[in-house]
Scaffold this active site. Structure first.
Site, PDB file in Angstrom:
ATOM      1  N   SER A  64       0.865  -1.075  -0.102  1.00  0.00           N
ATOM      2  CA  SER A  64       0.101  -0.050  -0.182  1.00  0.00           C
ATOM      3  C   SER A  64       0.884   1.106   0.031  1.00  0.00           C
ATOM      4  O   SER A  64       2.079   1.225   0.483  1.00  0.00           O
ATOM      5  CB  SER A  64      -0.812   0.113   1.488  1.00  0.00           C
ATOM      6  OG  SER A  64      -1.383   1.201   1.588  1.00  0.00           O
ATOM      7  N   TYR A  95      -1.104  -0.947  10.999  1.00  0.00           N
ATOM      8  CA  TYR A  95      -1.337  -1.492   9.734  1.00  0.00           C
ATOM      9  C   TYR A  95      -0.406  -1.307   8.694  1.00  0.00           C
ATOM     10  O   TYR A  95       0.243  -2.216   7.958  1.00  0.00           O
ATOM     11  CB  TYR A  95      -2.899  -1.208   9.287  1.00  0.00           C
ATOM     12  CG  TYR A  95      -2.948  -1.188   7.718  1.00  0.00           C
ATOM     13  CD1 TYR A  95      -2.716  -0.093   6.947  1.00  0.00           C
ATOM     14  CD2 TYR A  95      -3.356  -2.457   7.145  1.00  0.00           C
ATOM     15  CE1 TYR A  95      -2.765  -0.257   5.457  1.00  0.00           C
ATOM     16  CE2 TYR A  95      -3.354  -2.523   5.716  1.00  0.00           C
ATOM     17  CZ  TYR A  95      -3.124  -1.531   4.991  1.00  0.00           C
ATOM     18  OH  TYR A  95      -3.176  -1.688   3.687  1.00  0.00           O
ATOM     19  N   LYS A 115       2.794  -3.644   6.484  1.00  0.00           N
ATOM     20  CA  LYS A 115       2.860  -3.546   4.997  1.00  0.00           C
ATOM     21  C   LYS A 115       4.239  -3.387   4.883  1.00  0.00           C
ATOM     22  O   LYS A 115       5.053  -4.006   4.091  1.00  0.00           O
ATOM     23  CB  LYS A 115       1.784  -2.501   4.304  1.00  0.00           C
ATOM     24  CG  LYS A 115       0.546  -2.843   4.152  1.00  0.00           C
ATOM     25  CD  LYS A 115       0.272  -4.154   3.497  1.00  0.00           C
ATOM     26  CE  LYS A 115      -1.086  -4.535   3.498  1.00  0.00           C
ATOM     27  NZ  LYS A 115      -1.408  -5.751   2.984  1.00  0.00           N
TER      28      LYS A 115
HETATM   29  C1  WQD Z   1      -9.655   9.279   1.564  1.00  0.00           C
HETATM   30  C2  WQD Z   1      -9.975  10.715   2.050  1.00  0.00           C
HETATM   31  C3  WQD Z   1     -10.258  11.154   4.231  1.00  0.00           C
HETATM   32  C4  WQD Z   1     -14.071   9.059   4.574  1.00  0.00           C
HETATM   33  C5  WQD Z   1      -6.903   4.418   3.335  1.00  0.00           C
HETATM   34  C6  WQD Z   1      -5.802   3.548   3.965  1.00  0.00           C
HETATM   35  C7  WQD Z   1      -4.919   2.873   2.816  1.00  0.00           C
HETATM   36  C8  WQD Z   1      -5.668   2.066   1.827  1.00  0.00           C
HETATM   37  C9  WQD Z   1      -7.038   2.945   1.427  1.00  0.00           C
HETATM   38  C10 WQD Z   1      -5.762  -0.402   2.624  1.00  0.00           C
HETATM   39  C11 WQD Z   1      -9.272  11.212   3.137  1.00  0.00           C
HETATM   40  C12 WQD Z   1     -11.489  11.373   3.409  1.00  0.00           C
HETATM   41  C13 WQD Z   1     -12.859   9.567   4.202  1.00  0.00           C
HETATM   42  C14 WQD Z   1     -15.056   9.928   5.177  1.00  0.00           C
HETATM   43  C15 WQD Z   1     -13.630  11.923   4.352  1.00  0.00           C
HETATM   44  N1  WQD Z   1      -6.269   0.899   2.638  1.00  0.00           N
HETATM   45  N2  WQD Z   1     -12.530  10.807   4.082  1.00  0.00           N
HETATM   46  N3  WQD Z   1     -14.848  11.334   4.798  1.00  0.00           N
HETATM   47  O1  WQD Z   1      -7.217   7.132   4.340  1.00  0.00           O
HETATM   48  O2  WQD Z   1      -6.578   7.619   1.742  1.00  0.00           O
HETATM   49  O3  WQD Z   1      -6.417   5.330   2.529  1.00  0.00           O
HETATM   50  O4  WQD Z   1      -7.569   3.496   2.652  1.00  0.00           O
HETATM   51  O5  WQD Z   1      -4.532  -0.534   1.859  1.00  0.00           O
HETATM   52  O6  WQD Z   1      -3.970   2.104   3.347  1.00  0.00           O
HETATM   53  O7  WQD Z   1      -4.946   4.381   4.684  1.00  0.00           O
HETATM   54  O8  WQD Z   1      -8.728   6.527   2.098  1.00  0.00           O
HETATM   55  O9  WQD Z   1     -10.981   6.485   1.711  1.00  0.00           O
HETATM   56  O10 WQD Z   1     -10.208   6.357   4.116  1.00  0.00           O
HETATM   57  O11 WQD Z   1      -9.916   8.403   2.637  1.00  0.00           O
HETATM   58  O12 WQD Z   1     -13.679  13.049   4.247  1.00  0.00           O
HETATM   59  O13 WQD Z   1     -16.118   9.594   5.615  1.00  0.00           O
HETATM   60  O14 WQD Z   1     -11.418  10.869   2.210  1.00  0.00           O
HETATM   61  O15 WQD Z   1      -9.966  12.484   5.202  1.00  0.00           O
HETATM   62  O16 WQD Z   1      -8.744  12.455   3.017  1.00  0.00           O
HETATM   63  P1  WQD Z   1      -7.056   6.683   2.812  1.00  0.00           P
HETATM   64  P2  WQD Z   1      -9.893   6.926   2.771  1.00  0.00           P
END
Ligand code: WQD
Length: 337
Positions: free
Chosen positions: A124, A149, A153
Site C-alpha cells: 500500500s 496496519y 505492510k
Molecule cells: C480518503 C480521503 C479522508 C471518509 C486508506 C488506507 C490505505 C488504503 C486505502 C488499505 C481522506 C476522506 C474519508 C469519510 C472523508 N487501505 N474521508 N470522509 O485514508 O487515503 O487510505 O484506504 O490498503 O492504506 O490508509 O482512504 O477512503 O479512508 O480516505 O472526508 O467519511 O477521504 O479524510 O482524505 P485513505 P479513505
C-alpha cells in the site's frame, strides 16, 4: 493453479475474475473473517467460471502445508490481511499476527516447491506516509509507519524481499496500491464494507442510497486547491489488471531472486470535494455532506508517479474517475440491504 489468498475480498475478488477471464486456474483461500461467501457466487456470475475455494486461516501452518500437498501451485497473489488503519491502532497484536504469520507460512511453503513460484505481495502507498515529493515514485523514502496496519505492510515487503534474496524460486513483486475504488462492470462484485465504511467512496454511495444520513468531510483547511485532502483513486478493475501484468512479467522474465516494487495509481490527484462533485455528476443526485474535523493520521496529499509500472509491467490505469464512481454507484444500487 494461481493461489489467491483473500480472494473473496474487494481487490482479491476482482483479481480472481481477471485471472479467470484470462483462463488461469484459480485457487482461493479465504477464512471469511472479513468477507462473505456470497462473493464466490458473484465471481462465478461475473466471469462465467468457477475457482476452487478452500476456507481456512493461513495462520494455521499445518493446513497451509497441506494445501501445497493437495494442489499444484505455480503462482501466489497474497491479499489476505486486515486493512483498517484505525482498528489497527486499537488491536496492534491482532494486526501483526494476522498480517505477518500467513505471509511467513506461505513463503516457507513456496520455497520448498520444485519449480518457480512467482509471488505477488499486496502492499500500500501507506508505506510512504506524508511524502516529501509529489507525485510519489518508488524511490520515495519509506517513512516511519503511521499505524500498525501500515507497519505490517512495510514489514511484509521486507520479509518478501529478504526471502526472495535467499531462495531463488520465489521471484516476487510488492504492489503499492493507492486508493482502490469502484466495482466490476457487471455489478456482480464490488466493495462490501462490513459495518460503517471507513473509506470515502463506500460512505458516499451508502449516503446516496439513504443508508447514511450525510457524509462528513474530514477537514477543509488543508493546503490544497479546495482545502480537502488529495488522493489517487484507481478503478479496482485497473488494479486487478496490474496483478495479471505483474504475474506475467515475472513468469516471462524468469529471473531467480527477482524482487521489485511498483506503485499502482492513475498519477492524478483528486480532492474529497472533487470526488463528491464527480459522484453527483455521474449519479445525477446531490450528496448531503458536512465539513467536520480533520481525521487523525490523514496525509495531505498522495498520488502516484506511474512510469515504472507503465514501462516495466506494460500496464497503466485506463478507466476514469467517472467510470469508477459510476460502477460503485451501480454496485450500491443492486445491493439488497
Ligand atoms: C480518503 C480521503 C479522508 C471518509 C486508506 C488506507 C490505505 C488504503 C486505502 C488499505 C481522506 C476522506 C474519508 C469519510 C472523508 N487501505 N474521508 N470522509 O485514508 O487515503 O487510505 O484506504 O490498503 O492504506 O490508509 O482512504 O477512503 O479512508 O480516505 O472526508 O467519511 O477521504 O479524510 O482524505 P485513505 P479513505
Amino acid at each position: 493453479m494461481i493461489l489467491v489468498t483473500g480472494g473473496l475480498g474487494f481487490i482479491g475478488a476482482h483479481t480472481v475474475v481477471a485471472l479467470l477471464d484470462k483462463n488461469h486456474k484459480v485457487l482461493i483461500v479465504d477464512d471469511l473473517s472479513n468477507s462473505s461467501i456470497s462473493v464466490l457466487a458473484g465471481i462465478v456470475s461475473a466471469s462465467g467460471k468457477s475457482p476452487v475455494f478452500e476456507q481456512f486461516d493461513l495462520k494455521n501452518k499445518q493446513k497451509t502445508e497441506q494445501l501445497f500437498r493437495d494442489y499444484t501451485i505455480d503462482g501466489i497473489i497474497h491479499f489476505a490481511a486486515y486493512k483498517a488503519v484505525g482498528e489497527s491502532t486499537e488491536k496492534p497484536l491482532d494486526y501483526y499476527e494476522n498480517n505477518i504469520t500467513p505471509l511467513i507460512n506461505l513463503l516457507l511453503c513456496a520455497k520448498e516447491q520444485p519449480g518457480h513460484i512467482p509471488f505477488i505481495f499486496s502492499s500500500s502507498c501507506t508505506v510512504y506516509g506524508e511524502a516529501n515529493t509529489l507525485p510519489i515514485s518508488e524511490n520515495e523514502p519509506i517513512k516511519m509507519a503511521m499505524s500498525p496496519y501500515g507497519n505490517t505492510k512495510q514489514i511484509g515487503e521486507e520479509i518478501v524481499r529478504d526471502a526472495t534474496n535467499v531462495y531463488a524460486n520465489i521471484p516476487s513483486i510488492s504492489l503499492r496500491y493507492f486508493n482502490p475504488i469502484g466495482a466490476h462492470s457487471s455489478a456482480k462484485i464490488g466493495e462490501l464494507p462490513l459495518g460503517v465504511p471507513q473509506n470515502l467512496v463506500p460512505f458516499i454511495t451508502q449516503t446516496a442510497a439513504g443508508i447514511r444520513e450525510s457524509l462528513t468531510v474530514f477537514g477543509n483547511d488543508y493546503p490544497t486547491h479546495d482545502g480537502t485532502c488529495i488522493r489517487d483513486y484507481i478503478h479496482v478493475e485497473d488494479l486487478a489488471q496490474a496483478h495479471i501484468a505483474a504475474l506475467e512479467f515475472i513468469q516471462q522474465s524468469n529471473q531467480p531472486h527477482f524482487y521489485d516494487v511498483f506503485n499502482l495509481g492513475t498519477g492524478k490527484g483528486q480532492s474529497v470535494l472533487d470526488i463528491i462533485h464527480a459522484f453527483e455528476r455521474v449519479s445525477g443526485q446531490s450528496l448531503p455532506y458536512v465539513i467536520g474535523k480533520r481525521r487523525k493520521g490523514d496525509v495531505v496529499a498522495a498520488y502516484a508517479e506511474t512510469t515504472k509500472a507503465e514501462k516495466m509491467l506494460d500496464w497503466k490505469a485506463t478507466r476514469t474517475i467517472d467510470e469508477a464512481l459510476y460502477s460503485a454507484w451501480k454496485w450500491e444500487q443492486q445491493l439488497k440491504r
